[in-house]
Design a protein around this motif. Structure first.
Motif, PDB file in Angstrom:
ATOM      1  N   LYS A 115       0.840  -1.198   0.000  1.00  0.00           N
ATOM      2  CA  LYS A 115       0.000   0.000   0.000  1.00  0.00           C
ATOM      3  C   LYS A 115       0.879   1.253   0.000  1.00  0.00           C
ATOM      4  O   LYS A 115       1.882   1.316   0.704  1.00  0.00           O
ATOM      5  CB  LYS A 115      -0.875  -0.008   1.251  1.00  0.00           C
ATOM      6  N   ALA A 174       1.991  10.518   1.022  1.00  0.00           N
ATOM      7  CA  ALA A 174       1.681  11.792   1.661  1.00  0.00           C
ATOM      8  C   ALA A 174       0.697  11.618   2.798  1.00  0.00           C
ATOM      9  O   ALA A 174       0.593  12.450   3.682  1.00  0.00           O
ATOM     10  CB  ALA A 174       1.123  12.754   0.637  1.00  0.00           C
ATOM     11  N   SER A 175      -0.044  10.517   2.767  1.00  0.00           N
ATOM     12  CA  SER A 175      -1.043  10.348   3.815  1.00  0.00           C
ATOM     13  C   SER A 175      -0.429   9.796   5.101  1.00  0.00           C
ATOM     14  O   SER A 175      -1.091   9.706   6.114  1.00  0.00           O
ATOM     15  CB  SER A 175      -2.147   9.430   3.315  1.00  0.00           C
TER      16      SER A 175
ATOM     17  N   GLN B  46      -7.151   3.686  -7.610  1.00  0.00           N
ATOM     18  CA  GLN B  46      -6.075   4.015  -6.662  1.00  0.00           C
ATOM     19  C   GLN B  46      -6.030   5.514  -6.393  1.00  0.00           C
ATOM     20  O   GLN B  46      -5.777   5.945  -5.270  1.00  0.00           O
ATOM     21  CB  GLN B  46      -4.725   3.553  -7.227  1.00  0.00           C
ATOM     22  N   ARG B  47      -6.290   6.298  -7.456  1.00  0.00           N
ATOM     23  CA  ARG B  47      -6.292   7.757  -7.284  1.00  0.00           C
ATOM     24  C   ARG B  47      -7.401   8.173  -6.340  1.00  0.00           C
ATOM     25  O   ARG B  47      -7.220   9.028  -5.466  1.00  0.00           O
ATOM     26  CB  ARG B  47      -6.492   8.444  -8.638  1.00  0.00           C
ATOM     27  N   GLU B  49      -8.738   6.416  -4.029  1.00  0.00           N
ATOM     28  CA  GLU B  49      -8.389   5.989  -2.674  1.00  0.00           C
ATOM     29  C   GLU B  49      -7.451   7.003  -2.009  1.00  0.00           C
ATOM     30  O   GLU B  49      -7.621   7.371  -0.852  1.00  0.00           O
ATOM     31  CB  GLU B  49      -7.710   4.627  -2.767  1.00  0.00           C
ATOM     32  N   LEU B  50      -6.462   7.452  -2.783  1.00  0.00           N
ATOM     33  CA  LEU B  50      -5.508   8.434  -2.269  1.00  0.00           C
ATOM     34  C   LEU B  50      -6.220   9.736  -1.911  1.00  0.00           C
ATOM     35  O   LEU B  50      -5.977  10.338  -0.859  1.00  0.00           O
ATOM     36  CB  LEU B  50      -4.424   8.689  -3.323  1.00  0.00           C
ATOM     37  N   ARG B  51      -7.149  10.139  -2.786  1.00  0.00           N
ATOM     38  CA  ARG B  51      -7.895  11.380  -2.550  1.00  0.00           C
ATOM     39  C   ARG B  51      -8.674  11.280  -1.247  1.00  0.00           C
ATOM     40  O   ARG B  51      -8.698  12.200  -0.438  1.00  0.00           O
ATOM     41  CB  ARG B  51      -8.838  11.635  -3.729  1.00  0.00           C
ATOM     42  N   SER B  53      -7.955   9.255   1.288  1.00  0.00           N
ATOM     43  CA  SER B  53      -7.087   9.182   2.460  1.00  0.00           C
ATOM     44  C   SER B  53      -6.480  10.542   2.802  1.00  0.00           C
ATOM     45  O   SER B  53      -6.092  10.789   3.939  1.00  0.00           O
ATOM     46  CB  SER B  53      -5.985   8.144   2.248  1.00  0.00           C
ATOM     47  N   LEU B  54      -6.402  11.432   1.825  1.00  0.00           N
ATOM     48  CA  LEU B  54      -5.895  12.781   2.109  1.00  0.00           C
ATOM     49  C   LEU B  54      -6.987  13.675   2.682  1.00  0.00           C
ATOM     50  O   LEU B  54      -6.732  14.808   3.074  1.00  0.00           O
ATOM     51  CB  LEU B  54      -5.360  13.427   0.832  1.00  0.00           C
TER      52      LEU B  54
END
Lengths: 529, 326
Positions: A115, A174-175, B46-47, B49-51, B53-54
């Motif tokens: 991950k 970054a998270s 995936q993008r 998911e990242l969005r 998590s931020l």
């Protein structure tokens, strides 16, 4: 007061010491972008990975002509179509002195798929990686994959002990809330070591005296500085402060060439610049044609293609630093690319096609274009707009910085575009990536081909793409690639414009090799006296 | 006095909150950070998911509240691009910007005041006209153009000065300085002139007009009548009285020098906060943008506070007024 003076003296002494080894061969270069992080799995981007390739190594490496050579793997064999065996190089040490062995490969295989990694596509999640002995590793695939190791130059092997010792097993993202050691420090097996890294300011590399292989170049020390502004970057080269700066604007090429002591190094890049059209919606989002989508008609798409004088764009906008392209992939990456020809520039034929399709007076359409992503991207769009106007198509150009542009036209923005300009370099150096990323069917969320922004769908191309992935016979594979590309070309699914060119400014004091993927490898840097 | 300062501080907090709110409203229009954080092969899933998590999918008020809560503890999060704590990044860039601003301000004062005095006293001389012409150029040419012009003349053509960067830097522990090495001193000349030229012009014109005013005043005439030498009349009596507005303007301008260093830093690739901010804007690095804007707001608030307090100390009328009111 005394303490402060002592600190001052120490500081000055340190500065003098740092400046001392002037006799060593130092190579200084600047790039327009920033080396954000030293973490090799955080960002799948050519500049970051290419730069780290001087410090880290993969199982394979690619030379200046992009040919594959053994690196950390001495050799490999395909035991069965789904089982690959890699024999690792013995006697290789990481920069911290640790030995390289199979454990490091297995560890890196897990980490690259964990991950937070942005390189998960380098090694499929269902590939089983097993250690046979200390210097042999097996890769078991769920299906055949003839290009398994094509991308592995950029899949760098990390030292398991070092990574665990510094608590950097999870990939920086970054998270995360805790800082990651691997983002600021590097420990590879490559020909250069990182001496210091100040993100966005300066990164200094030094030759790794214990490197296992032979290096052609002779630079002892390499200093990288990002210089964002084009004018400043070119000035730094012309004034002799930099040995190499890249990219240089195409309009500055004559100036760099004309200046004494510098030269412009140009060459073809692997990136294809093309136009895409929304062929999925029943009505375009940005057009005055209501109730139907003109781009669903192949005649309209072909009319757009033939209305644009690509040769003139290459000559005027790109100042010759580009090659008109008939295909969605660089001819360097596909052996049969020469069999494809561009549709000729023919505004009369274009007008006739439009009239035939029911638009004798043309129509209006909105176009999306980035302003800071590709070489002269905005100027290309303006030229396209002007050419289309001649056949009666009124283009409403929406040119924006890449941060806004990509947010609009990609899946996250709901593919909010009717007509757009995009560039693509297949990261695997193979046609399958182009077919899979740009030419397969997708749904509204982007599952399928995520960058098929126009959303066109051709089952035949999908079938071929799936077969190409598992075909081990090169001739058969090339034939299927030909078929797929021909189908897309006949139906004018995209309008390929050109292969963008590379332009580096180089001092006469150095020799370098320019890779077609815009990677600067220190291995080829030769500093002359 | 104490009540005055407390009142000012409370106002300052309000100003900072307002700046943060405006900044957060604007961030929605900068673009999507996620596409800048991943490579081209990263899937939309995936993008997304990242969005998530931020925390970018949260409503703006929630994001804003989270930012304020963290900022109150001096935690500005981690940069999207550099994956490092923003406070570390800004801390390491701060010395470069402050040094550049300080040297520019010094340049503006040391050159601007004498030029102002000279042009005020010798209104018709050719040199005065030359100074005024130069100052007109300083006011009308955009900063980046002056910078590129200087680079072209002094770096590319004459090769006297470096075209980019800070030169050799000495690390003093908490502070890094380029003012102790030859290459560092050479590197600061052009950026400082570029950044300070506008302020220099401003100060020169201010001193000049004040000087013209003062020189006509009665006490100057009396001083002359007493037979004092010109030097004493001009510098002890006239100049001293022109400096009050100059000090005020300089103080306030110091804030804008720090804030407007962005362009100069970009042209000269000066590794300061402004450059960091501009790169953050290009890549939609929201944590850096937010922290930088807060810091600049803070600098302005502090300078204003100091100026207010100085007025309070210097100007007896302010004190009297308050005393009457209460």
């Amino acid at each position: 007061m005394r303490i402060r003076n002592a600190a001052l003296a120490a500081g000055i002494a340190a500065a003098l010491l740092a400046a001392a080894p002037a006799s060593a061969k130092t190579f200084k270069y600047a790039f327009q972008g920033v080396l954000n992080t030293l973490e090799p799995y955080a960002l799948n981007e050519t500049f970051t990975l290419g730069t780290l390739g001087n410090v880290y190594e993969g199982l394979i490496w690619r030379d200046k002509d992009l040919k594959i050579h053994p690196a950390l793997a001495e050799s490999w064999e395909v035991l069965s179509p789904t089982k690959w065996r890699f024999h690792l190089r013995k006697g290789v040490k990481f920069h911290n002195g640790n030995d390289f062995n199979a454990d490091d490969v297995v560890f890196s295989a897990n980490r690259v798929r964990s991950k937070g990694s942005d390189l998960t596509n380098y090694l499929n999640a269902d590939v089983k990686v097993t250690k046979v002995d200390d210097y042999t590793v097996d890769f078991e695939l769920s299906g055949p994959n003839p290009i398994l190791n094509y991308q592995w130059e950029f899949w760098y092997i990390l030292d398991k002990e070092w990574t665990e010792e510094h608590d950097a097993v999870s990939v920086t993202s970054a998270s995360d809330t805790s800082p990651n050691y691997a983002a600021l420090h590097a420990n590879g097996t490559g020909p250069y070591k990182v001496v210091s890294h100040e993100a966005g300011v300066k990164t200094v590399f030094e030759k790794n005296e214990n490197y296992w292989g032979k290096v052609e170049g002779n630079a002892d020390r390499v200093e990288f500085t990002p210089i964002t502004q084009d004018a400043t970057r070119v000035a730094a080269l012309l004034s002799g402060e930099m040995d190499l700066v890249y990219p240089i604007p195409v309009q500055d090429i004559p100036r760099v060439d004309g200046n004494q002591g510098t030269r412009a190094m140009t060459g073809p890049e692997l990136r294809t610049i093309f136009l895409g059209m929304d062929q999925r919606r029943d009505e375009l989002l940005y057009s005055n044609v209501k109730g139907k989508n003109p781009f669903k008609d192949v005649r309209v798409r072909k009319a757009f293609y033939q209305a644009i004088d690509e040769n003139a764009i290459v000559k005027k906008v790109m100042r010759g630093l580009a090659t008109p392209s008939a295909l969605m992939i660089s001819p360097f990456l596909y052996d049969r690319a020469g069999e494809f020809k561009r549709y000729p520039y023919d505004p009369k034929a274009s007008k006739a096609l439009l009239a035939e399709a029911g638009y004798p007076d043309g129509f209006e359409v909105g176009m999306d274009c980035p302003t800071d992503r590709y070489v002269n991207d905005e100027a290309i769009c303006q030229a396209v707009t002007a050419y289309l106007a001649r056949v009666g198509i009124k283009v409403d150009l929406n040119a924006q910085p890449k941060a806004k542009y990509f947010a609009k036209i990609l899946a996250s923005g709901g593919y909010d575009t009717s007509f757009y300009l995009l560039g693509w370099t297949p990261s695997s150096f193979d046609a399958h990536n182009v077919l899979f990323s740009l030419m397969n069917c997708r749904d509204d969320s982007g599952a399928g081909s995520p960058f098929n922004n126009g959303g066109w769908c051709d089952e035949k191309v999908d079938d071929l793409t799936a077969k190409i992935l598992v075909e081990n016979d090169k001739t058969k594979r090339d034939e299927m690639i030909y078929e797929a590309f021909k189908k897309a070309n006949d139906d004018v699914r995209y309008i390929p414009l050109h292969q963008q060119g590379l332009a580096w400014g180089v001092s006469d004091k150095v020799d370098v090799a320019q890779r077609a993927d815009n990677v600067l490898s220190f291995r080829y840097v030769d500093v002359k006296e | 006095m104490l009540a005055f300062i407390i009142r000012r501080l409370l106002q300052a907090v309000l100003v900072m909150l307002a700046v943060a709110l405006i900044a957060f409203t604007l961030f929605r229009f900068v673009g999507d950070p996620v596409n800048q954080m991943v490579g081209q092969d990263t899937t939309p899933a995936q993008r997304a998911e990242l969005r998530e998590s931020l925390g970018l999918n949260d409503p703006v008020p929630v994001q804003f509240a989270r930012f304020i809560a963290n900022a109150a503890r001096f935690d500005f999060g981690r940069s999207y691009q550099f994956k490092q704590p923003v406070s570390d990044l800004i801390g390491s860039r701060l010395p470069a910007t402050f040094e550049l601003s300080f040297v520019s301000a010094l340049f503006a004062l040391l050159v601007g005041i004498p030029m102002g005095v000279y042009t005020g006293l010798n209104r018709t001389s050719i040199l005065s006209k030359l100074f005024l012409t130069i100052s007109l150029i300083g006011i009308s040419l955009p900063t980046f153009f002056i910078g590129i012009l200087l680079i072209f003349v002094f770096s590319v053509t004459l090769q006297w000065l470096p075209s980019f960067g800070r030169g050799e830097v000495v690390d003093l522990g908490v502070w890094t300085t380029g003012l102790l090495t030859v290459s560092g001193l050479k590197a600061i000349i052009m950026p400082a002139i570029t950044l300070g030229l506008f302020q220099m012009t401003l100060i020169m014109r201010l001193v000049r007009s004040e000087m013209l005013e003062v020189i006509r005043a009665d006490y100057i005439k009396f001083a002359r009548a007493r037979g004092l030498p010109d030097r004493i009349v001009h510098f002890r009596h006239a100049l001293k009285n022109t400096l009050v507005p100059v000090i005020t303007i300089t103080g306030l301008q110091l804030g804008s020098i720090i804030a407007f260093a962005i362009i100069t830093e970009t042209v000269f690739q000066w590794p300061g906060m402004g450059l960091l901010f501009l790169q953050a804007v290009q890549n939609v690095d929201i944590p850096i943008m937010a922290a930088y804007l807060m810091l600049i707001a803070f600098v302005f608030v502090v300078i204003n506070l100091i100026v207010d307090i100085l007025y309070f100390v210097v100007d007896p009328r302010l004190r009297v007024e308050r005393a009457v009111q209460s």
